[in-house]
Design a protein around this motif. Structure first.
Motif, PDB file in Angstrom:
ATOM      1  N   ARG A 145       0.626  -0.816   0.012  1.00  0.00           N
ATOM      2  CA  ARG A 145      -0.169  -0.103  -0.342  1.00  0.00           C
ATOM      3  C   ARG A 145       1.035   1.107  -0.099  1.00  0.00           C
ATOM      4  O   ARG A 145       2.271   1.184   1.233  1.00  0.00           O
ATOM      5  CB  ARG A 145      -0.433  -0.060   1.291  1.00  0.00           C
ATOM      6  N   ARG A 146       0.494   2.382  -0.717  1.00  0.00           N
ATOM      7  CA  ARG A 146       1.156   3.613  -1.013  1.00  0.00           C
ATOM      8  C   ARG A 146       1.113   4.210   0.722  1.00  0.00           C
ATOM      9  O   ARG A 146       0.402   4.125   1.514  1.00  0.00           O
ATOM     10  CB  ARG A 146       0.791   4.210  -1.577  1.00  0.00           C
ATOM     11  N   GLY A 147       1.924   4.442   0.211  1.00  0.00           N
ATOM     12  CA  GLY A 147       2.278   5.860   2.321  1.00  0.00           C
ATOM     13  C   GLY A 147       2.809   5.649   3.349  1.00  0.00           C
ATOM     14  O   GLY A 147       2.505   6.027   4.159  1.00  0.00           O
ATOM     15  N   GLN A 148       3.326   4.812   2.972  1.00  0.00           N
ATOM     16  CA  GLN A 148       3.710   3.495   4.543  1.00  0.00           C
ATOM     17  C   GLN A 148       5.134   3.673   4.877  1.00  0.00           C
ATOM     18  O   GLN A 148       5.939   3.971   3.692  1.00  0.00           O
ATOM     19  CB  GLN A 148       3.706   1.780   4.219  1.00  0.00           C
ATOM     20  N   ALA A 208       8.540   6.312   0.846  1.00  0.00           N
ATOM     21  CA  ALA A 208       7.433   6.945  -0.714  1.00  0.00           C
ATOM     22  C   ALA A 208       8.202   6.761  -2.373  1.00  0.00           C
ATOM     23  O   ALA A 208       8.590   5.711  -2.757  1.00  0.00           O
ATOM     24  CB  ALA A 208       6.674   7.897  -0.468  1.00  0.00           C
ATOM     25  N   ARG A 209       9.316   7.782  -2.265  1.00  0.00           N
ATOM     26  CA  ARG A 209      10.122   7.847  -3.550  1.00  0.00           C
ATOM     27  C   ARG A 209      11.039   6.183  -4.093  1.00  0.00           C
ATOM     28  O   ARG A 209      11.123   5.758  -4.925  1.00  0.00           O
ATOM     29  CB  ARG A 209      10.956   8.790  -3.138  1.00  0.00           C
ATOM     30  N   VAL A 211       9.759   3.674  -2.600  1.00  0.00           N
ATOM     31  CA  VAL A 211       9.333   2.330  -2.728  1.00  0.00           C
ATOM     32  C   VAL A 211       8.704   1.804  -4.331  1.00  0.00           C
ATOM     33  O   VAL A 211       8.399   1.675  -5.530  1.00  0.00           O
ATOM     34  CB  VAL A 211       7.562   2.345  -1.726  1.00  0.00           C
ATOM     35  N   GLY A 212       8.221   3.073  -4.295  1.00  0.00           N
ATOM     36  CA  GLY A 212       8.224   4.062  -5.953  1.00  0.00           C
ATOM     37  C   GLY A 212       9.532   3.243  -7.297  1.00  0.00           C
ATOM     38  O   GLY A 212       8.751   3.156  -8.943  1.00  0.00           O
ATOM     39  N   TRP A 215       8.578  -0.720  -7.215  1.00  0.00           N
ATOM     40  CA  TRP A 215       7.135  -0.559  -8.564  1.00  0.00           C
ATOM     41  C   TRP A 215       6.995   0.584  -9.223  1.00  0.00           C
ATOM     42  O   TRP A 215       6.206   1.256  -9.167  1.00  0.00           O
ATOM     43  CB  TRP A 215       5.985  -0.902  -7.228  1.00  0.00           C
TER      44      TRP A 215
END
Length: 260
Positions: A145-148, A208-209, A211-212, A215
């Motif tokens: 999930r985004r934002g973790q 967040a960056r 993780v981006g 994915w």
């Protein structure tokens, strides 16, 4: 108490630190493996059962000769398993009975019973056991999930190679992007001044960056395709899977080897 600017989660597919959605869509690869010697009339000079002692065997989905010895032979047809055989020399072997992907997951006890029945049908019983392997791999589901705040890697990030034997290679390749991104974030925050970084580091934004980088849209599309493939395979019975892999390995070697 441990503190850090970037927290990496490498605790695996059942992580308690990373939230992944759509877990109910997951399938599971389950395998029971044993490193052992065997005995019985099926042990010959050049063969163990009908497996060549000088060759590895993969995807032995045959079950016609032994499934009726089990309490539920129809389950062997509907939720098939295959045997993987690796000769180790000196009449020592590694056998592994594997459920490629299924939901719900098969139990280890079922895989073990199938392996025993498979070997018995070839005149073999396990003699001395050196080691056992219990393999549990969640497959499919959603990406993190985004934002973790936590940065997951490997299976915790939902990175699972469609051919799980190549999982370590796949994870290491994807982790190169993660480690590069972490170093970049720390370097930008540092700005040549460690004291400034201590008070001004945007931990949430950095996570967040990073993780981006794992994915990307392209990576998500590729993963969605493999999840589709897993769902397709879960719908097949034993004859369907035998036909599928027979066709797969008839492709030109660069095609099927490139996929693996």
């Amino acid at each position: 108490k441990i503190s850090g600017k970037v927290v990496i989660d490498g605790t695996g597919g059942e992580s308690r630190f990373t939230i992944r959605d759509d877990r109910e869509r997951e399938g599971y690869q389950i395998a029971y493996g044993v490193e052992c010697t065997v005995k019985g009339p099926g042990l010959k000079q050049d063969f163990v059962g009908d497996y060549d002692k000088k060759k590895m065997t993969l995807f032995d989905y045959r079950s016609e000769g032994w499934r009726n010895t089990l309490p539920d032979p129809n389950k062997v047809v509907k939720q098939p398993t295959f045997n993987y055989v690796m000769p180790l020399g000196d009449d020592r072997f590694f056998f592994e009975e594997t459920s490629l992907v299924a939901a719900p997951a098969l139990r280890f006890e079922e895989c073990r019973a199938r392996l025993d029945a498979r070997l018995a049908a070839q005149g073999l019983t396990i003699d001395q056991v050196f080691d056992r392997e219990f393999c549990y791999i969640p497959m499919g589901g959603g990406v993190p999930r985004r934002g973790q705040r936590v940065v997951p890697v490997g299976a915790a990030a939902g990175v699972v190679h469609a051919s799980t034997g190549y999982q370590i290679c796949r994870c290491l390749a994807s982790n190169c992007h993660v480690s590069d991104a972490v170093l970049e974030e720390l370097a930008q925050a540092r700005g040549g001044n460690l004291k400034e970084a201590a008070g001004g580091f945007d931990a949430d934004g950095a996570s967040a960056r990073v993780v981006g980088r794992t994915w990307t849209p392209e990576a998500v599309r590729q993963r969605d395709f493999t999840v589709f493939g897993g769902e397709f395979l879960m719908a097949m019975d034993v004859d369907g899977l035998k036909g599928f892999f027979s066709g797969f390995f008839k492709l030109d070697e660069p095609d099927w080897a490139g996929f693996l």
